[in-house]
Scaffold this motif. Sequence first.
Motif, PDB file in Angstrom:
ATOM      1  N   CYS A 163       0.903  -1.117   0.077  1.00 15.89           N
ATOM      2  CA  CYS A 163       0.000  -0.119  -0.006  1.00 15.89           C
ATOM      3  C   CYS A 163       0.932   1.191   0.072  1.00 15.89           C
ATOM      4  CB  CYS A 163      -1.060   0.001   1.198  1.00 15.89           C
ATOM      5  SG  CYS A 163      -2.239   1.466   1.112  1.00 15.89           S
ATOM      6  N   ARG A 164       1.026   1.699  -1.097  1.00 17.21           N
ATOM      7  CA  ARG A 164       1.610   3.109  -1.235  1.00 17.21           C
ATOM      8  C   ARG A 164       0.739   4.089  -1.032  1.00 17.21           C
ATOM      9  NH1 ARG A 164       2.495   3.249  -6.764  1.00 17.21           N
ATOM     10  NH2 ARG A 164       3.533   5.079  -6.393  1.00 17.21           N
ATOM     11  N   ASN A 165       1.307   5.374  -0.518  1.00 15.36           N
ATOM     12  CA  ASN A 165       0.359   6.456  -0.825  1.00 15.36           C
ATOM     13  C   ASN A 165      -0.679   6.290   0.376  1.00 15.36           C
ATOM     14  OD1 ASN A 165       1.683   8.016  -2.974  1.00 15.36           O
ATOM     15  ND2 ASN A 165       0.594   6.254  -4.349  1.00 15.36           N
ATOM     16  N   PHE A 166      -0.286   5.925   1.361  1.00 15.16           N
ATOM     17  CA  PHE A 166      -1.165   5.596   2.569  1.00 15.16           C
ATOM     18  C   PHE A 166      -1.830   6.644   3.031  1.00 15.16           C
ATOM     19  CE2 PHE A 166      -1.999   4.622   7.377  1.00 15.16           C
ATOM     20  CZ  PHE A 166      -2.940   3.815   7.058  1.00 15.16           C
ATOM     21  N   GLN A 167      -1.410   8.129   2.505  1.00 12.11           N
ATOM     22  CA  GLN A 167      -2.093   9.211   3.251  1.00 12.11           C
ATOM     23  C   GLN A 167      -3.419   9.545   2.660  1.00 12.11           C
ATOM     24  OE1 GLN A 167       0.865   9.016   1.200  1.00 12.11           O
ATOM     25  NE2 GLN A 167       0.471  10.155  -0.597  1.00 12.11           N
ATOM     26  N   VAL A 168      -3.514   8.857   1.598  1.00 11.30           N
ATOM     27  CA  VAL A 168      -5.001   9.062   0.849  1.00 11.30           C
ATOM     28  C   VAL A 168      -6.044   8.400   1.812  1.00 11.30           C
ATOM     29  CG1 VAL A 168      -6.407   8.786  -1.132  1.00 11.30           C
ATOM     30  CG2 VAL A 168      -4.101   9.326  -1.503  1.00 11.30           C
ATOM     31  N   PHE A 169      -5.780   7.175   2.385  1.00 18.93           N
ATOM     32  CA  PHE A 169      -6.711   6.545   3.271  1.00 18.93           C
ATOM     33  C   PHE A 169      -6.815   7.249   4.493  1.00 18.93           C
ATOM     34  CE2 PHE A 169      -6.092   3.062   0.426  1.00 18.93           C
ATOM     35  CZ  PHE A 169      -7.276   2.374   0.259  1.00 18.93           C
ATOM     36  N   VAL A 170      -5.492   7.947   4.981  1.00 16.21           N
ATOM     37  CA  VAL A 170      -5.810   8.770   6.237  1.00 16.21           C
ATOM     38  C   VAL A 170      -6.616   9.988   6.018  1.00 16.21           C
ATOM     39  CG1 VAL A 170      -4.665  10.467   7.757  1.00 16.21           C
ATOM     40  CG2 VAL A 170      -3.538   8.153   6.834  1.00 16.21           C
ATOM     41  N   ALA A 171      -6.864  10.615   4.844  1.00 14.94           N
ATOM     42  CA  ALA A 171      -7.470  11.483   4.452  1.00 14.94           C
ATOM     43  C   ALA A 171      -9.034  11.143   4.336  1.00 14.94           C
ATOM     44  CB  ALA A 171      -7.046  12.282   3.256  1.00 14.94           C
ATOM     45  N   TYR A 172      -9.163  10.015   3.587  1.00 13.90           N
ATOM     46  CA  TYR A 172     -10.558   9.465   3.575  1.00 13.90           C
ATOM     47  C   TYR A 172     -11.301   9.054   5.053  1.00 13.90           C
ATOM     48  CZ  TYR A 172     -14.402   6.158   2.489  1.00 13.90           C
ATOM     49  OH  TYR A 172     -15.492   5.476   2.124  1.00 13.90           O
ATOM     50  N   THR A 173     -10.288   8.647   5.970  1.00 18.64           N
ATOM     51  CA  THR A 173     -10.741   8.322   7.165  1.00 18.64           C
ATOM     52  C   THR A 173     -11.177   9.479   7.896  1.00 18.64           C
ATOM     53  OG1 THR A 173      -9.319   6.486   7.494  1.00 18.64           O
ATOM     54  CG2 THR A 173     -10.110   7.177   9.303  1.00 18.64           C
ATOM     55  N   MET A 174     -10.659  10.544   7.730  1.00 24.13           N
ATOM     56  CA  MET A 174     -10.801  11.670   8.524  1.00 24.13           C
ATOM     57  C   MET A 174     -12.288  12.333   7.781  1.00 24.13           C
ATOM     58  SD  MET A 174      -7.113  13.770   8.654  1.00 24.13           S
ATOM     59  CE  MET A 174      -8.011  15.285   8.974  1.00 24.13           C
ATOM     60  N   LEU A 175     -12.408  12.233   6.555  1.00 27.84           N
ATOM     61  CA  LEU A 175     -13.551  12.537   6.004  1.00 27.84           C
ATOM     62  C   LEU A 175     -14.908  11.822   6.505  1.00 27.84           C
ATOM     63  CD1 LEU A 175     -13.098  13.083   2.191  1.00 27.84           C
ATOM     64  CD2 LEU A 175     -14.261  14.944   3.855  1.00 27.84           C
ATOM     65  N   GLN A 176     -14.605  10.212   6.746  1.00 24.95           N
ATOM     66  CA  GLN A 176     -15.564   9.686   7.212  1.00 24.95           C
ATOM     67  C   GLN A 176     -16.067   9.855   8.648  1.00 24.95           C
ATOM     68  OE1 GLN A 176     -17.357   6.727   5.629  1.00 24.95           O
ATOM     69  NE2 GLN A 176     -16.748   8.152   3.914  1.00 24.95           N
ATOM     70  N   MET A 177     -15.085  10.535   9.355  1.00 21.99           N
ATOM     71  CA  MET A 177     -15.427  11.101  10.812  1.00 21.99           C
ATOM     72  C   MET A 177     -16.595  12.135  10.807  1.00 21.99           C
ATOM     73  SD  MET A 177     -11.717  11.711  12.357  1.00 21.99           S
ATOM     74  CE  MET A 177     -10.576  10.105  12.375  1.00 21.99           C
ATOM     75  N   VAL A 178     -16.787  12.835   9.650  1.00 29.72           N
ATOM     76  CA  VAL A 178     -17.499  13.837   9.740  1.00 29.72           C
ATOM     77  C   VAL A 178     -18.746  13.590   8.440  1.00 29.72           C
ATOM     78  CG1 VAL A 178     -16.047  15.643  10.669  1.00 29.72           C
ATOM     79  CG2 VAL A 178     -16.135  15.342   8.212  1.00 29.72           C
ATOM     80  N   ARG A 179     -18.508  12.532   8.070  1.00 32.56           N
ATOM     81  CA  ARG A 179     -19.701  12.299   6.917  1.00 32.56           C
ATOM     82  C   ARG A 179     -21.076  12.258   7.320  1.00 32.56           C
ATOM     83  NH1 ARG A 179     -23.155   7.974   5.448  1.00 32.56           N
ATOM     84  NH2 ARG A 179     -23.147   7.610   3.288  1.00 32.56           N
ATOM     85  N   ASP A 180     -21.518  11.636   8.314  1.00 27.42           N
ATOM     86  CA  ASP A 180     -22.971  11.562   8.850  1.00 27.42           C
ATOM     87  C   ASP A 180     -23.270  12.959   9.027  1.00 27.42           C
ATOM     88  OD1 ASP A 180     -22.821   8.751   8.291  1.00 27.42           O
ATOM     89  OD2 ASP A 180     -22.613   8.408  10.557  1.00 27.42           O
ATOM     90  N   HIS A 181     -22.517  13.624   9.820  1.00 26.56           N
ATOM     91  CA  HIS A 181     -22.889  14.864  10.145  1.00 26.56           C
ATOM     92  C   HIS A 181     -23.041  16.117   9.135  1.00 26.56           C
ATOM     93  CE1 HIS A 181     -22.882  18.657  12.572  1.00 26.56           C
ATOM     94  NE2 HIS A 181     -22.127  19.199  12.160  1.00 26.56           N
ATOM     95  N   ILE A 182     -22.228  15.824   7.997  1.00 24.79           N
ATOM     96  CA  ILE A 182     -22.429  16.645   6.752  1.00 24.79           C
ATOM     97  C   ILE A 182     -23.649  16.275   6.076  1.00 24.79           C
ATOM     98  CG2 ILE A 182     -21.385  16.986   4.357  1.00 24.79           C
ATOM     99  CD1 ILE A 182     -18.552  16.555   5.524  1.00 24.79           C
ATOM    100  N   LEU A 183     -24.015  15.106   6.083  1.00 23.34           N
ATOM    101  CA  LEU A 183     -25.175  14.621   5.396  1.00 23.34           C
ATOM    102  C   LEU A 183     -26.431  15.033   6.179  1.00 23.34           C
ATOM    103  CD1 LEU A 183     -24.365  10.881   3.987  1.00 23.34           C
ATOM    104  CD2 LEU A 183     -24.415  13.144   2.588  1.00 23.34           C
ATOM    105  N   ARG A 184     -26.431  14.853   7.393  1.00 16.67           N
ATOM    106  CA  ARG A 184     -27.628  15.088   8.197  1.00 16.67           C
ATOM    107  C   ARG A 184     -27.823  16.813   8.368  1.00 16.67           C
ATOM    108  NH1 ARG A 184     -25.892  12.572  12.441  1.00 16.67           N
ATOM    109  NH2 ARG A 184     -24.775  14.470  13.463  1.00 16.67           N
TER     110      ARG A 184
END
Length: 362
Positions: free
Chosen positions: A291-312
């Motif tokens: 898994c190269r470029n692991f930083q993209v999964f870090v960013a995706y994980t952070m987005l998922q932290m606020v995903r439900d709040h954004i949609l709600r």
Amino acid sequence: METLSPQVSISLIKSSISSLLGTKKLPIDRNEWEGYFDESGHLVKSKDFISSNILDRGLDPSVRPEAWKFLTGYYPWRSSWDERLTVDGMRRKSYDDLCRMYEKIQPLLETEHRGFMQARSFINSDLQRLYTRDLRGNAMVDKKQLEKILLLSYVCNVKAEYQQGFHEMLLLFQLLVEKEHEIYWLFQFFLQKTEHGCVIHIGVGKNILMLKAVIAFMDPLFAKYLDGRGSRVVQSLFPWFCLYFQRVFKSFDDVWRLWESALQPPALIILRALPWERGALAEVFLTGKPCRNFQVFVAYTMLQMVRDHILREAMSGDDILMVCNSLIDLDADELISEACSMYEHLMKYEDKIPGELKEFFT
């Protein structure tokens, strides 16, 4: 059968106890680190074994300066104490040669190279805003040294040049090691190891594109919502990549912890126990699927932290950016664990992953 030293045995017992109690695993301490080498300084453990433990548990601050020299490539993994002394001498000499070269051409740069003067202006402006004292008022930062190294890096690293924010990244290397040539080379090797993923005109744009692709593949509903809020919503998250998430953590230790994960060999990724599985002793390894470029999964994980709040809340583009920027004081261990879990989830659909994504992460 391999015999463990008493120090290593104690470290393993402590680590097992902490896991059973549901607490964080203890980082690799000085005794355990020294147990990885024989009397001549050669490794008695494999590089993959050591790297996997670093990713899984992290490093004690007393170990980090030396360990980072291996992780970045400053020292070869297969080397003795004497060979590493020779390497360090070569690094010092190379740095001194670069400094002498820079001193000779500096007058020409100041009169003939507009880009150099602009870079120096940016560096001075950035350093003026840098906080330089600890809580007791003691000087913590050598700004003159930072300026010298940043200017030298601009001249010698034509690929990265200077980017506003590099001063914050370099500060962590200044706090990590003592000698000037070590600071310079660790910073250069870090940029190389991470494939210049934090450089706007090289890696940041690609990271943003791949982040959008990951969202589209793993969370189509969220991807559609973000697209409906403007094409620049995800692009606005570029500061995460430019500073490798430096501003989202509680402490420098957390930043170093995440950066260590970016320095692991691409042939190995560890999936730490999920929060509800931390009592388990087993660790999940993904080998053979780098898994190269692991930083993209870090960013995706952070987005998922606020995903439900954004949609709600049906947030607008500006509100989405605001809530993403509010992600601070995160715990590096938890973020790494969740990001690894996201990667594991993606790999469940390996046969359906778009070719561009697969190539980017392998």
